[in-house]
Design a protein around this motif. Structure first.
Motif, mmCIF file in Angstrom:
data_model
loop_
_atom_site.group_PDB
_atom_site.id
_atom_site.type_symbol
_atom_site.label_atom_id
_atom_site.label_comp_id
_atom_site.label_asym_id
_atom_site.label_seq_id
_atom_site.Cartn_x
_atom_site.Cartn_y
_atom_site.Cartn_z
ATOM 1 N N UNK A 143 0.374 2.846 3.118
ATOM 2 C CA UNK A 143 1.044 2.647 4.397
ATOM 3 C C UNK A 143 0.786 1.264 4.977
ATOM 4 N N UNK A 144 -0.212 0.548 4.390
ATOM 5 C CA UNK A 144 -0.522 -0.782 4.893
ATOM 6 C C UNK A 144 0.562 -1.766 4.486
ATOM 7 N N UNK A 186 -3.553 5.002 -2.263
ATOM 8 C CA UNK A 186 -3.983 3.615 -2.095
ATOM 9 C C UNK A 186 -3.378 2.770 -3.207
ATOM 10 N N UNK A 187 -3.543 1.456 -3.106
ATOM 11 C CA UNK A 187 -3.218 0.538 -4.198
ATOM 12 C C UNK A 187 -4.406 -0.393 -4.367
ATOM 13 N N UNK A 198 3.687 2.799 -6.814
ATOM 14 C CA UNK A 198 4.589 2.295 -5.784
ATOM 15 C C UNK A 198 4.867 0.813 -6.039
ATOM 16 N N UNK A 199 6.075 0.384 -5.738
ATOM 17 C CA UNK A 199 6.432 -1.022 -5.915
ATOM 18 C C UNK A 199 7.263 -1.490 -4.732
ATOM 19 N N UNK A 200 7.065 -2.775 -4.345
ATOM 20 C CA UNK A 200 7.812 -3.301 -3.203
ATOM 21 C C UNK A 200 8.679 -4.506 -3.555
ATOM 22 N N UNK A 201 8.324 -5.197 -4.668
ATOM 23 C CA UNK A 201 9.066 -6.398 -5.058
ATOM 24 C C UNK A 201 9.428 -6.358 -6.538
ATOM 25 N N UNK A 202 10.477 -7.105 -6.882
ATOM 26 C CA UNK A 202 10.844 -7.283 -8.284
ATOM 27 C C UNK A 202 11.257 -8.737 -8.484
ATOM 28 N N UNK A 203 11.186 -9.198 -9.733
ATOM 29 C CA UNK A 203 11.592 -10.570 -10.043
ATOM 30 C C UNK A 203 11.884 -10.671 -11.532
ATOM 31 N N UNK A 246 -5.553 1.496 -9.684
ATOM 32 C CA UNK A 246 -5.693 2.827 -9.092
ATOM 33 C C UNK A 246 -4.650 3.010 -7.998
ATOM 34 N N UNK A 247 -4.149 4.220 -7.876
ATOM 35 C CA UNK A 247 -3.158 4.479 -6.827
ATOM 36 C C UNK A 247 -3.518 5.665 -5.938
#
Length: 379
Positions: A301-302, A234-235, A352-357, A267-268
């Motif tokens: 997965x969401x 989870x995240x 887990x990561x989905x974006x960077x900036x 928490x992950x």
């Protein structure tokens, strides 16, 4: 033993005469050679007879080890318990007594005269048969009753002692039945522990210990469905709600460290262990759900429908996960680059990561909605 005797003469030649003496005879024993005969395979001609001496099958050649009991029999027959025939010398003729194979019904009856179970056993008519399929929760009254003598057409009632039994029904929190089993004991009031094999597959319970109740009673046990390997990715964020929240390892054992009230932690992973839910806050540390408030979480997965609205300068991450350094806790920042009070990530933990900036000249990775970590805090 072979004996050889020789006379040894000794003497002195004196003036043409030999003066000699006869020495005591010496007996020489020839060495005895030990011989070991290996198991000898022989062929015997076997005739099969019934208990009255009538021929069941004419002589046939069979091979076996000399001295070994002959146990072969024609189809539909088996060697009689009374038969003592063994393989003899090669070429010998032998007679073997055989008996017809039969099936009989065996009923297991408890101390109250109630039928516990029945089965059909197969063996030779007139032969002894040792029963091994004792009904669950029962004991033999004595060893002798385990053996019956098979008689064609006879039905057997074998006495057994049945222990006190309870039916256990497994239900989930919403009262859905997911399985049943039985537990047994010598008397009501004793402790009985469920085995893993008795639990419904894919479920766990907070305690396997039960107290045996009166005969025939039914007990209910609440079970929880386990995720694969018990851990759900989870995240999210958890907030400590007790003065000191103990930390636990992955086996549910309490650790020496605690976290203070109102502190927030990334928490992950969520874990269900023996019916208790835990949330992971570092590589080896977990908090109990009863000690925290989950302020927001989604499975990995969401999809995050707001992934692009928080920061228009963000782009797809060049890595799928980041791991914090193994020294101290890593500060978490919001979408505007402001540090979030009491929210840090544990050392050496993957996220887990989905974006960077890049914000204010600092590269950052997003690890949850409105939560970012600086590149300087990861390895």
């Amino acid at each position: 033993m072979k004996k050889s005797t020789s006379l040894l003469l000794s003497g002195i030649l004196v003036s043409g005469m030999v003066l000699g003496t006869i020495v005591t005879p010496v007996t020489v024993n020839a060495a005895t050679q030990a011989t070991t005969q290996a198991d000898q395979t022989v062929t015997n001609y076997v005739t099969f007879l019934d208990a009255d001496g009538n021929t069941v099958s004419p002589a046939k050649a069979y091979q076996g080890t000399k001295g070994q009991k002959i146990t072969v029999a024609p189809d539909g027959f088996t060697s009689s318990d009374s038969s003592k025939a063994t393989f003899g010398n090669d070429g010998d003729s032998k007679s073997v007594t055989v008996t017809k194979m039969i099936s009989v019904k065996v009923n297991y009856v408890d101390q109250n005269g109630k039928l516990v179970n029945s089965e059909t056993v197969n063996g030779g008519n007139g032969n002894d048969y040792k029963l091994t399929n004792l009904p669950a929760g029962c004991t033999w009254n004595n060893d002798a009753e385990q053996t019956i003598n098979l008689v064609e057409g006879k039905e057997y009632n074998v006495p057994v002692t049945k222990k006190v039994s309870n039916t256990v029904i497994f239900k989930t929190a919403d009262e859905t039945e997911v399985g049943r089993t039985e537990i047994f004991g010598d008397k009501a009031g004793i402790k009985v522990s469920l085995t893993d094999a008795q639990l419904p597959e894919g479920y766990t319970t907070s305690s396997k210990d039960l107290t045996l109740q009166n005969e025939g009673n039914t007990q209910f046990v609440t079970v929880t469905k386990s995720a694969a390997d018990g851990i759900i990715p989870i995240k999210g964020i958890v907030k400590v709600t007790v003065p000191l929240a103990h930390l636990y390892d992955k086996d549910g054992k309490v650790l020496s460290r605690s976290l203070t009230k109102d502190s927030r932690w990334q928490t992950n992973n969520k874990m269900i262990l023996n019916g208790i839910t835990y949330y992971q806050v570092s590589t080896t540390e977990w908090l109990k759900l009863s000690d925290i408030l989950v302020e927001g979480s989604t499975t990995t997965n969401d999809k995050d429908n707001n992934s692009s609205s928080a920061d228009t300068t963000a782009q797809k991450s060049d890595v799928r996960a980041v791991t914090t350094k193994n020294a101290g806790y890593a500060q978490i920042y919001d979408d505007n680059g402001k540090a979030i009070v009491n929210l840090k990530l544990g050392p050496n933990t993957p996220w887990a990561t989905d974006l960077m900036k890049t914000q204010n000249g600092v590269k950052m990775y997003r690890v949850a909605t409105n939560q970012w970590i600086k590149v300087s805090e990861i390895i």
